[in-house]
Design a protein around this motif. Sequence first.
Motif, PDB file in Angstrom:
ATOM      1  N   ILE A   6      -1.273  -5.935   9.561  1.00  0.00           N
ATOM      2  CA  ILE A   6      -0.765  -4.567   9.515  1.00  0.00           C
ATOM      3  C   ILE A   6      -1.857  -3.618   9.993  1.00  0.00           C
ATOM      4  CG2 ILE A   6       0.845  -5.020   7.624  1.00  0.00           C
ATOM      5  CD1 ILE A   6      -1.144  -3.742   5.731  1.00  0.00           C
ATOM      6  N   ASP A   7      -1.455  -2.454  10.461  1.00  0.00           N
ATOM      7  CA  ASP A   7      -2.407  -1.451  10.925  1.00  0.00           C
ATOM      8  C   ASP A   7      -3.156  -0.851   9.743  1.00  0.00           C
ATOM      9  OD1 ASP A   7      -1.603  -1.828  13.526  1.00  0.00           O
ATOM     10  OD2 ASP A   7      -0.077  -0.255  13.436  1.00  0.00           O
ATOM     11  N   ASP A   8      -4.311  -0.235  10.036  1.00  0.00           N
ATOM     12  CA  ASP A   8      -5.143   0.341   8.974  1.00  0.00           C
ATOM     13  C   ASP A   8      -4.423   1.429   8.194  1.00  0.00           C
ATOM     14  OD1 ASP A   8      -7.188  -1.317   9.670  1.00  0.00           O
ATOM     15  OD2 ASP A   8      -8.245   0.157  10.900  1.00  0.00           O
ATOM     16  N   ASP A   9      -3.612   2.244   8.902  1.00  0.00           N
ATOM     17  CA  ASP A   9      -2.946   3.337   8.194  1.00  0.00           C
ATOM     18  C   ASP A   9      -1.915   2.812   7.198  1.00  0.00           C
ATOM     19  OD1 ASP A   9      -1.392   2.404  10.296  1.00  0.00           O
ATOM     20  OD2 ASP A   9      -0.417   4.339  10.631  1.00  0.00           O
ATOM     21  N   LEU A  10      -1.251   1.689   7.553  1.00  0.00           N
ATOM     22  CA  LEU A  10      -0.296   1.084   6.623  1.00  0.00           C
ATOM     23  C   LEU A  10      -1.015   0.510   5.404  1.00  0.00           C
ATOM     24  CD1 LEU A  10       2.184  -0.709   9.053  1.00  0.00           C
ATOM     25  CD2 LEU A  10       2.524   1.410   7.790  1.00  0.00           C
ATOM     26  N   TYR A  11      -2.182  -0.088   5.660  1.00  0.00           N
ATOM     27  CA  TYR A  11      -2.949  -0.625   4.535  1.00  0.00           C
ATOM     28  C   TYR A  11      -3.379   0.484   3.583  1.00  0.00           C
ATOM     29  CZ  TYR A  11      -6.714  -2.605   1.782  1.00  0.00           C
ATOM     30  OH  TYR A  11      -7.511  -2.983   0.744  1.00  0.00           O
ATOM     31  N   GLN A  12      -3.826   1.621   4.154  1.00  0.00           N
ATOM     32  CA  GLN A  12      -4.229   2.750   3.322  1.00  0.00           C
ATOM     33  C   GLN A  12      -3.060   3.276   2.505  1.00  0.00           C
ATOM     34  OE1 GLN A  12      -7.242   3.838   2.813  1.00  0.00           O
ATOM     35  NE2 GLN A  12      -8.165   2.378   4.242  1.00  0.00           N
ATOM     36  N   PHE A  13      -1.831   3.272   3.117  1.00  0.00           N
ATOM     37  CA  PHE A  13      -0.648   3.733   2.397  1.00  0.00           C
ATOM     38  C   PHE A  13      -0.353   2.817   1.211  1.00  0.00           C
ATOM     39  CE2 PHE A  13       3.946   3.247   1.703  1.00  0.00           C
ATOM     40  CZ  PHE A  13       4.260   4.534   1.306  1.00  0.00           C
ATOM     41  N   ILE A  14      -0.431   1.504   1.467  1.00  0.00           N
ATOM     42  CA  ILE A  14      -0.178   0.538   0.394  1.00  0.00           C
ATOM     43  C   ILE A  14      -1.217   0.695  -0.710  1.00  0.00           C
ATOM     44  CG2 ILE A  14      -0.120  -1.920  -0.179  1.00  0.00           C
ATOM     45  CD1 ILE A  14       0.945  -2.428   2.664  1.00  0.00           C
ATOM     46  N   ALA A  15      -2.494   0.816  -0.318  1.00  0.00           N
ATOM     47  CA  ALA A  15      -3.568   0.938  -1.306  1.00  0.00           C
ATOM     48  C   ALA A  15      -3.425   2.202  -2.129  1.00  0.00           C
ATOM     49  CB  ALA A  15      -4.927   0.929  -0.591  1.00  0.00           C
ATOM     50  N   ALA A  16      -2.963   3.280  -1.507  1.00  0.00           N
ATOM     51  CA  ALA A  16      -2.817   4.566  -2.208  1.00  0.00           C
ATOM     52  C   ALA A  16      -1.717   4.527  -3.256  1.00  0.00           C
ATOM     53  CB  ALA A  16      -2.542   5.683  -1.212  1.00  0.00           C
ATOM     54  N   ASN A  17      -0.814   3.534  -3.148  1.00  0.00           N
ATOM     55  CA  ASN A  17       0.294   3.431  -4.100  1.00  0.00           C
ATOM     56  C   ASN A  17       0.028   2.412  -5.201  1.00  0.00           C
ATOM     57  OD1 ASN A  17       2.937   5.060  -3.332  1.00  0.00           O
ATOM     58  ND2 ASN A  17       1.933   4.478  -1.407  1.00  0.00           N
ATOM     59  N   THR A  18      -1.228   1.973  -5.319  1.00  0.00           N
ATOM     60  CA  THR A  18      -1.582   1.053  -6.396  1.00  0.00           C
ATOM     61  C   THR A  18      -1.459   1.759  -7.747  1.00  0.00           C
ATOM     62  OG1 THR A  18      -3.150  -0.072  -4.939  1.00  0.00           O
ATOM     63  CG2 THR A  18      -3.388  -0.452  -7.305  1.00  0.00           C
ATOM     64  N   GLN A  19      -0.821   1.108  -8.703  1.00  0.00           N
ATOM     65  CA  GLN A  19      -0.633   1.711 -10.029  1.00  0.00           C
ATOM     66  C   GLN A  19      -1.537   1.096 -11.082  1.00  0.00           C
ATOM     67  OE1 GLN A  19       3.490   1.736 -11.181  1.00  0.00           O
ATOM     68  NE2 GLN A  19       3.962   3.497  -9.882  1.00  0.00           N
ATOM     69  N   LYS A  20      -2.127  -0.049 -10.784  1.00  0.00           N
ATOM     70  CA  LYS A  20      -3.027  -0.655 -11.746  1.00  0.00           C
ATOM     71  C   LYS A  20      -4.029  -1.526 -11.010  1.00  0.00           C
ATOM     72  CE  LYS A  20       0.237  -4.469 -12.599  1.00  0.00           C
ATOM     73  NZ  LYS A  20       1.016  -5.199 -13.607  1.00  0.00           N
ATOM     74  N   ILE A  21      -5.209  -1.651 -11.582  1.00  0.00           N
ATOM     75  CA  ILE A  21      -6.264  -2.445 -10.971  1.00  0.00           C
ATOM     76  C   ILE A  21      -5.809  -3.897 -10.869  1.00  0.00           C
ATOM     77  CG2 ILE A  21      -8.619  -3.310 -11.279  1.00  0.00           C
ATOM     78  CD1 ILE A  21      -9.310  -0.671 -12.588  1.00  0.00           C
ATOM     79  N   GLY A  22      -6.014  -4.487  -9.683  1.00  0.00           N
ATOM     80  CA  GLY A  22      -5.654  -5.875  -9.482  1.00  0.00           C
ATOM     81  C   GLY A  22      -4.270  -6.082  -8.900  1.00  0.00           C
ATOM     82  N   GLU A  23      -3.481  -5.018  -8.770  1.00  0.00           N
ATOM     83  CA  GLU A  23      -2.134  -5.140  -8.201  1.00  0.00           C
ATOM     84  C   GLU A  23      -2.250  -5.507  -6.722  1.00  0.00           C
ATOM     85  OE1 GLU A  23       2.099  -2.692  -8.311  1.00  0.00           O
ATOM     86  OE2 GLU A  23       0.213  -1.562  -8.292  1.00  0.00           O
ATOM     87  N   ASN A  24      -1.632  -6.603  -6.310  1.00  0.00           N
ATOM     88  CA  ASN A  24      -1.771  -7.038  -4.923  1.00  0.00           C
ATOM     89  C   ASN A  24      -0.746  -6.359  -4.022  1.00  0.00           C
ATOM     90  OD1 ASN A  24       0.723  -8.551  -5.008  1.00  0.00           O
ATOM     91  ND2 ASN A  24      -0.379 -10.189  -6.084  1.00  0.00           N
TER      92      ASN A  24
END
Length: 210
Positions: A6-24
């Motif tokens: 996936i592109d970097d911007d998509l990865y940043q979007f996914i990472a920004a929606n993390t709700q708890k530490i360790g969520e893959n």
Amino acid sequence: MKTIQIDDDLYQFIAANTQKIGENASDILRRLLWEHAEIKTVEVSLKSNSEETAVLKHENSAVTESTNTEVKNNELGSTIIEPQEIVTPSANDTVICKDTTVFNLLNKEEVATQKGAVGRFLFILSKLHRAHTNTFTDVLSIKGRERNYFGLSASELEASGSSIKPKQIPNSEYWVTTNNNTPRKKFIIFEVARQLGYAESDAEKLRELI
């Protein structure tokens, strides 16, 4: 398990929606897709009831048109309509959801990519500032025995001690000392979290990320 690129911007979007530490990434995407499906279901339901909604809006338009009003009864039982003040947020106001916490913005993998303890220290502080912009000024009260840990300028911190290596917290107007050893950095993160209202257990989780 399949591997995709996936592109970097998509990865940043996914990472920004993390709700708890360790969520893959798979869990995050699954949750987002489920929420999207629920929203679509609600939209269909609202569309089917659009005529009823339009009628209700028409019936209430006489009360809500142009200003908000409050209806009160006086002592004689007659109705009094008093205008209510309308407050419009200014362009400089920061609007943050009351349920926002640093754990909504923090990704364990992102923390691990930061350069050294100083990088992780500044990264976590930056996320805490983003989540609590309106109350972050409270951290200015966190001080050492002989020096300040936080300030609004490098010169302010340098005046409280020597060789403190002040650095600006990314995307904020606050500065922090960085020449403390790693245990002291952990302590500062813990104290910041507690000052911002986190439970001791959550503050401990942030401390262990340094």
